[in-house]
Design a protein around this motif. Structure first.
Motif, PDB file in Angstrom:
ATOM      1  N   LEU A 301       0.829  -1.204   0.000  1.00 12.18           N
ATOM      2  CA  LEU A 301       0.000   0.000   0.000  1.00 12.18           C
ATOM      3  C   LEU A 301       0.864   1.255   0.000  1.00 12.18           C
ATOM      4  O   LEU A 301       1.943   1.278   0.609  1.00 12.18           O
ATOM      5  CB  LEU A 301      -0.899   0.020   1.246  1.00 12.18           C
ATOM      6  N   ASP A 302       0.390   2.279  -0.684  1.00 11.65           N
ATOM      7  CA  ASP A 302       1.062   3.576  -0.605  1.00 11.65           C
ATOM      8  C   ASP A 302       0.967   4.098   0.822  1.00 11.65           C
ATOM      9  O   ASP A 302      -0.061   3.928   1.492  1.00 11.65           O
ATOM     10  CB  ASP A 302       0.408   4.577  -1.565  1.00 11.65           C
ATOM     11  N   LYS A 304       0.039   6.549   2.343  1.00 15.11           N
ATOM     12  CA  LYS A 304      -0.818   7.723   2.390  1.00 15.11           C
ATOM     13  C   LYS A 304      -1.831   7.570   3.519  1.00 15.11           C
ATOM     14  O   LYS A 304      -2.280   6.459   3.814  1.00 15.11           O
ATOM     15  CB  LYS A 304      -1.555   7.913   1.061  1.00 15.11           C
ATOM     16  N   TYR A 306      -4.913   8.183   3.683  1.00 15.21           N
ATOM     17  CA  TYR A 306      -6.231   7.644   3.351  1.00 15.21           C
ATOM     18  C   TYR A 306      -6.233   6.111   3.314  1.00 15.21           C
ATOM     19  O   TYR A 306      -7.277   5.483   3.358  1.00 15.21           O
ATOM     20  CB  TYR A 306      -6.748   8.208   2.019  1.00 15.21           C
ATOM     21  N   ASN A 307      -5.059   5.499   3.209  1.00 11.03           N
ATOM     22  CA  ASN A 307      -4.975   4.040   3.274  1.00 11.03           C
ATOM     23  C   ASN A 307      -4.911   3.508   4.705  1.00 11.03           C
ATOM     24  O   ASN A 307      -4.984   2.293   4.909  1.00 11.03           O
ATOM     25  CB  ASN A 307      -3.739   3.545   2.519  1.00 11.03           C
ATOM     26  N   TYR A 325       3.498  -2.409   8.338  1.00 12.32           N
ATOM     27  CA  TYR A 325       3.166  -0.990   8.357  1.00 12.32           C
ATOM     28  C   TYR A 325       3.264  -0.470   9.787  1.00 12.32           C
ATOM     29  O   TYR A 325       2.641  -1.021  10.706  1.00 12.32           O
ATOM     30  CB  TYR A 325       1.769  -0.774   7.786  1.00 12.32           C
TER      31      TYR A 325
END
Length: 373
Positions: A301-302, A304, A306-307, A325
């Motif tokens: 996932l990026d 960001k 919003y993720n 993450y």
């Protein structure tokens, strides 16, 4: 026959629906239970700085805090004492356990040999410098005023660092929530009343060690300080202090619901977490980097917000076949605990703290045991 069966099933369905609604209503109405502990009492006057009486000030402010909370929806307040009586130290925390309280708050006033002043909050623990032991010793020494204290406290010595360190184990599970509660109270009082900020600190208080919920001890100020003592002894000073302490507790009640929070509607704001971090005492482990692990996934996932449910500053690292993450990066253990609280509130309920040394993951329990960091 079919008609009777159909009628019977409809009645059963209606009954279960009503029962479910009533049950849900009862669960929703469960009050947020606050146990307020006015320090000292009876023949234990507390400190007598400048001739003022700690037990009286603590009781007055405690009752005012309770009155404010009781006027708020969803609160239930229980007091360890409501009059000038002596309650042994051993019984104060268990009062909160017996009623399954959500938080335990103990109110006190401080004293010193010089003109030290300011508002401070304490959670259960030992700071590595040991500089807060004296405050804990003063509050713990009230056991000497109790009958049969030697038998009751089984050799506990308030003047022994070894005895004090042994108290910290019970509250470790609630440390992050206790720090959050203390930080919110600290920020409300300091910012609104312009008191000297003595921060959120850790020290081994007997009154906190046996409670099975987030617990804090408040030192509202120093009676030995010429100006602050008068303020705390005044009607207006006590009223203002009670109002801001109550606001901090209300903010905590509104903000904290770690396991049951709605991830789409988090109640803790990033600004409030920052306030709590700013007012918390640092607990630095040199050479160690703490992070909050949010998730591990084969999906890349990026990084960001919003993720990650709005969390900012998330890092991604590849470990084997998985991407991991992480949120936050600090050598301050108290700060990372607060960041974990925020991540859990945002919906990452299984988030946990990990530790790195020289960019390699190390066992967190080993780091926390090592006082040489």
């Amino acid at each position: 026959m079919k008609t009777n069966l159909l009628t019977f099933l409809v009645l059963i369905f209606c009954f279960l629906s009503i029962k479910t609604t009533v049950t849900a209503g009862v669960l929703q109405k469960k009050p947020f239970i606050v146990v307020l502990d006015a320090g000292h009492g009876g023949h234990d006057t507390g400190n007598r700085g400048n001739g003022f009486v700690e037990k009286d000030i603590a009781l007055d402010v405690t009752l005012q805090v309770g009155k404010i909370l009781e006027s708020e929806p969803g609160f239930k307040v229980i007091y360890t004492r409501k009059t000038d009586v002596f309650v042994i130290l051993e019984e104060r925390g268990p009062i909160a356990n017996k009623v399954d309280a959500d938080i335990f708050v103990s109110l006190h006033c401080d004293s010193f040999t010089n003109q030290a002043h300011g508002f401070g909050t304490f959670v259960m623990g030992i700071d590595k410098s040991g500089k807060n032991l004296n405050t804990a010793k003063k509050e713990n020494e009230v056991i000497f005023l109790e009958e049969n204290y030697e038998e009751r406290y089984a050799g506990f010595d308030p003047n022994s660092p070894e005895s004090l360190i042994g108290l910290t184990l019970m509250q470790e599970e609630y440390l992050d929530q206790s720090i959050t509660l203390a930080g919110l109270i600290q920020s409300k009082v300091v910012s609104s009343l312009k008191r000297n900020d003595r921060s959120v600190r850790s020290a081994p208080f007997w009154v906190l060690h046996s409670s099975y919920m987030p617990s804090v001890l408040i030192e509202m100020g120093f009676l030995t300080h010429n100006t602050e003592g008068k303020y705390l002894n005044s009607k207006s000073g006590r009223k203002e202090m009670a109002q801001e302490i109550a606001k901090g507790i209300i903010a905590y009640k509104n903000n904290i619901s770690l396991a049951t929070s709605d991830a789409q509607n988090p109640t803790i704001t990033e600004e409030e977490i920052k306030e709590a971090i700013e007012t918390s005492e640092e607990k630095i482990y040199k050479g160690i980097e703490f992070r909050v692990q949010l998730a591990a996934s084969s999906k890349k996932l990026d990084e960001k917000s919003y993720n990650f449910k709005g969390l900012k500053g998330v890092d991604r690292e590849k470990e084997g076949a998985l991407y991991k993450y992480y949120y936050g990066k600090t050598s301050d253990y108290n700060e990372i605990q607060l960041m974990k609280t925020y991540a859990q509130e945002k919906g990452y309920t299984s988030a946990y703290v990990v530790a790195f040394k020289s960019e390699k993951k190390v066992k967190l329990s080993d780091v926390l045991k090592n006082e040489d960091n």
